[in-house]
Design an enzyme around this catalytic site. Structure first.
Site, PDB file in Angstrom:
ATOM      1  N   ALA A   1     -17.944  15.964 -14.781  1.00 44.66           N
ATOM      2  CA  ALA A   1     -18.637  17.238 -14.923  1.00 44.66           C
ATOM      3  C   ALA A   1     -17.896  18.043 -15.990  1.00 44.66           C
ATOM      4  CB  ALA A   1     -18.626  17.974 -13.597  1.00 44.66           C
TER       5      ALA A   1
ATOM      6  N   GLY B   1     -17.690  13.129 -12.110  1.00 43.43           N
ATOM      7  CA  GLY B   1     -19.155  13.070 -12.121  1.00 43.43           C
ATOM      8  C   GLY B   1     -19.693  11.818 -12.819  1.00 43.43           C
TER       9      GLY B   1
ATOM     10  N   GLU C   1     -19.645   9.202 -10.275  1.00 43.13           N
ATOM     11  CA  GLU C   1     -20.682   9.583  -9.302  1.00 43.13           C
ATOM     12  C   GLU C   1     -22.074   9.235  -9.836  1.00 43.13           C
ATOM     13  OE1 GLU C   1     -18.832  13.513  -9.072  1.00 43.13           O
ATOM     14  OE2 GLU C   1     -18.732  13.259  -6.901  1.00 43.13           O
TER      15      GLU C   1
ATOM     16  N   GLU D   1     -10.779  14.835  -9.426  1.00 44.58           N
ATOM     17  CA  GLU D   1     -11.038  16.222  -9.014  1.00 44.58           C
ATOM     18  C   GLU D   1      -9.882  16.913  -8.305  1.00 44.58           C
ATOM     19  OE1 GLU D   1     -13.144  13.704  -8.626  1.00 44.58           O
ATOM     20  OE2 GLU D   1     -15.136  14.288  -9.313  1.00 44.58           O
TER      21      GLU D   1
HETATM   22  N1  CAA Z   1     -15.438  18.381 -19.474  1.00 42.84           N
HETATM   23  C1  CAA Z   1     -15.487  19.028 -20.660  1.00 42.84           C
HETATM   24  N2  CAA Z   1     -15.018  18.509 -21.808  1.00 42.84           N
HETATM   25  C2  CAA Z   1     -14.463  17.275 -21.738  1.00 42.84           C
HETATM   26  C3  CAA Z   1     -14.387  16.540 -20.553  1.00 42.84           C
HETATM   27  C4  CAA Z   1     -14.912  17.145 -19.376  1.00 42.84           C
HETATM   28  N3  CAA Z   1     -14.912  16.509 -18.191  1.00 42.84           N
HETATM   29  N4  CAA Z   1     -13.753  15.376 -20.804  1.00 42.84           N
HETATM   30  C5  CAA Z   1     -13.481  15.363 -22.107  1.00 42.84           C
HETATM   31  N5  CAA Z   1     -13.909  16.512 -22.691  1.00 42.84           N
HETATM   32  C6  CAA Z   1     -13.780  16.923 -24.097  1.00 42.84           C
HETATM   33  C7  CAA Z   1     -12.335  17.333 -24.426  1.00 42.84           C
HETATM   34  O1  CAA Z   1     -12.106  18.684 -24.032  1.00 42.84           O
HETATM   35  C8  CAA Z   1     -12.329  17.121 -25.920  1.00 42.84           C
HETATM   36  O2  CAA Z   1     -12.989  18.206 -26.536  1.00 42.84           O
HETATM   37  P1  CAA Z   1     -12.250  19.046 -27.719  1.00 42.84           P
HETATM   38  O3  CAA Z   1     -12.067  18.021 -28.823  1.00 42.84           O
HETATM   39  O4  CAA Z   1     -13.244  20.110 -28.044  1.00 42.84           O
HETATM   40  O5  CAA Z   1     -10.959  19.513 -27.165  1.00 42.84           O
HETATM   41  C9  CAA Z   1     -13.216  15.895 -26.120  1.00 42.84           C
HETATM   42  O6  CAA Z   1     -14.019  15.801 -24.939  1.00 42.84           O
HETATM   43  C10 CAA Z   1     -12.418  14.591 -26.259  1.00 42.84           C
HETATM   44  O7  CAA Z   1     -11.562  14.489 -25.123  1.00 42.84           O
HETATM   45  P2  CAA Z   1      -9.967  14.240 -25.223  1.00 42.84           P
HETATM   46  O8  CAA Z   1      -9.440  14.793 -26.501  1.00 42.84           O
HETATM   47  O9  CAA Z   1      -9.364  14.724 -23.960  1.00 42.84           O
HETATM   48  O10 CAA Z   1      -9.951  12.646 -25.285  1.00 42.84           O
HETATM   49  P3  CAA Z   1      -8.745  11.688 -24.839  1.00 42.84           P
HETATM   50  O11 CAA Z   1      -9.091  10.329 -25.365  1.00 42.84           O
HETATM   51  O12 CAA Z   1      -7.430  12.267 -25.203  1.00 42.84           O
HETATM   52  O13 CAA Z   1      -8.826  11.655 -23.229  1.00 42.84           O
HETATM   53  C11 CAA Z   1      -9.941  11.536 -21.099  1.00 42.84           C
HETATM   54  C12 CAA Z   1      -9.953  11.120 -22.585  1.00 42.84           C
HETATM   55  C13 CAA Z   1      -8.765  10.854 -20.395  1.00 42.84           C
HETATM   56  C14 CAA Z   1     -11.260  11.060 -20.479  1.00 42.84           C
HETATM   57  C15 CAA Z   1      -9.779  13.072 -21.007  1.00 42.84           C
HETATM   58  O14 CAA Z   1     -10.752  13.665 -21.854  1.00 42.84           O
HETATM   59  C16 CAA Z   1      -9.989  13.625 -19.621  1.00 42.84           C
HETATM   60  O15 CAA Z   1      -9.090  13.527 -18.796  1.00 42.84           O
HETATM   61  N6  CAA Z   1     -11.146  14.254 -19.366  1.00 42.84           N
HETATM   62  C17 CAA Z   1     -11.426  14.929 -18.123  1.00 42.84           C
HETATM   63  C18 CAA Z   1     -11.709  13.916 -17.009  1.00 42.84           C
HETATM   64  C19 CAA Z   1     -11.929  14.617 -15.697  1.00 42.84           C
HETATM   65  O16 CAA Z   1     -11.061  15.268 -15.143  1.00 42.84           O
HETATM   66  N7  CAA Z   1     -13.159  14.478 -15.141  1.00 42.84           N
HETATM   67  C20 CAA Z   1     -13.527  15.048 -13.876  1.00 42.84           C
HETATM   68  C21 CAA Z   1     -14.200  16.364 -14.077  1.00 42.84           C
HETATM   69  S1  CAA Z   1     -14.440  17.223 -12.551  1.00 42.84           S
HETATM   70  C22 CAA Z   1     -15.862  16.586 -11.884  1.00 42.84           C
HETATM   71  O17 CAA Z   1     -16.450  15.640 -12.381  1.00 42.84           O
HETATM   72  C23 CAA Z   1     -16.325  17.306 -10.659  1.00 42.84           C
HETATM   73  C24 CAA Z   1     -17.464  16.672  -9.944  1.00 42.84           C
HETATM   74  O18 CAA Z   1     -17.311  15.733  -9.173  1.00 42.84           O
HETATM   75  C25 CAA Z   1     -18.783  17.217 -10.070  1.00 42.84           C
END
Ligand code: CAA
Length: 261
Positions: free
Chosen positions: A67, A112, A115, A135
């Site tokens: 998400a 998500g 999911e 999460e």
């Molecule tokens: N939400 C918003 N933006 C996201 C995102 C997310 N979940 N995941 C990645 N992005 C964005 C980053 O912010 C980045 O944008 P900017 O260049 O503008 O900063 C772009 O995508 C590229 O990401 P990274 O630079 O972080 O890429 P990376 O290769 O270094 O890392 C990754 C990849 C390990 C997937 C890392 O992006 C990450 O950890 N992302 C978040 C994963 C996460 O925590 N997901 C769970 C979300 S909570 C949820 O899903 C709740 C639910 O159940 C409903």
């Protein structure tokens, strides 16, 4: 044809491919993406010619990285709950779609993203896929279905391990625990998904759709009720042209051609 900004819906012959298309944000699910997925499900649901759906992510890095954390960061409790309701409603609608849905997991499927894959019927992954439920590291719990669908898929102990540790799980482990049906090299992922989709699409559509529905419903009821549902559905299919064609083709030693009635 509906216009989408964050997804692509491509229909070729009897297979629809739904691509989440925000590669700059690793296809993170914001409100607009969820609403557009909902619209696409309506389009697919209304089109009897579509026999199978493939869901994948744009780019070569992520299926869906979760998400959208930037959208969620400023939400209050009520807004958080509404967002969870929107995600759950959308993914349940996908899970309950008549047509089978194959997730082609082309990279990160986190939060998500996993999911979404769990709401699909079958999951094929590329070797660079990574799954996880991060999460609790963000101060929340999974909100688009994992507390329920991951434990139904893996049993409570493994689901708790993944959700409570929030660790990323590599593809070989995800295959071993049964989350992925198959793992292939990234360049073969969509071919593999399309081949499986074509194999499903060649079978009697009403039989395929009812098999999916009976298996899904079986998880919500007890064994006796599930077997009754199987018997009723088995009987109902004898009233279809597809049954006449399928069994007729067998006795006449020819290939069946199904008209889906
Ligand atoms: N939400 C918003 N933006 C996201 C995102 C997310 N979940 N995941 C990645 N992005 C964005 C980053 O912010 C980045 O944008 P900017 O260049 O503008 O900063 C772009 O995508 C590229 O990401 P990274 O630079 O972080 O890429 P990376 O290769 O270094 O890392 C990754 C990849 C390990 C997937 C890392 O992006 C990450 O950890 N992302 C978040 C994963 C996460 O925590 N997901 C769970 C979300 S909570 C949820 O899903 C709740 C639910 O159940 C409903």
């Amino acid at each position: 044809m509906a216009k989408y900004k964050t997804i692509i819906l491509d229909v070729k012959d009897d297979i629809a491919t739904l691509t989440l298309n925000r590669p700059q944000a690793l296809n993170a699910l914001n409100t607009q993406v969820l609403l557009e997925i909902d619209q696409a499900i309506n389009v697919i649901s209304a089109n009897q010619a579509i026999k199978v759906v493939i869901v994948t992510g744009a780019g070569n890095k992520a299926f869906v990285a979760g998400a959208d954390i930037k959208e969620m960061a400023t939400k209050n409790a009520i807004e958080g709950q509404r967002f969870s309701e929107l995600g759950n409603r959308t993914f349940s609608k996908l899970a309950n779609l008549k047509q089978p849905v194959i997730a082609a997991v082309n990279g990160y499927a986190l939060g998500g993203g996993l999911e979404l894959a769990l709401a699909c019927d079958i999951r094929i992954a590329s070797t660079n896929a990574r799954i996880g439920q991060p999460e609790v590291g963000l101060g929340i719990i999974p909100g688009f279905g994992a507390t329920q669908r991951l434990s139904r898929a893996l049993g409570p102990a493994k689901a708790k391990e993944y959700i409570l540790t929030a660790r990323n799980v590599k593809v070989d482990e995800a295959l071993r625990v049964g989350l992925f049906n198959k793992v292939v090299e990234p360049e073969h992922l969509l071919d593999e998904a399309n081949q499986m989709a074509a194999q499903i699409a060649a079978n009697a559509p009403l039989a395929v759709q009812n098999a999916k529905a009976v298996i899904n419903e079986g998880f919500e009821i007890n064994l006796e009720q599930g077997l009754k549902l199987e018997e009723n559905t088995f009987g109902m299919l004898f009233a279809t042209n597809d049954q006449k064609e399928g069994m007729g083709a067998f006795t006449e030693k020819r290939k069946a051609v199904f008209a889906s009635r």
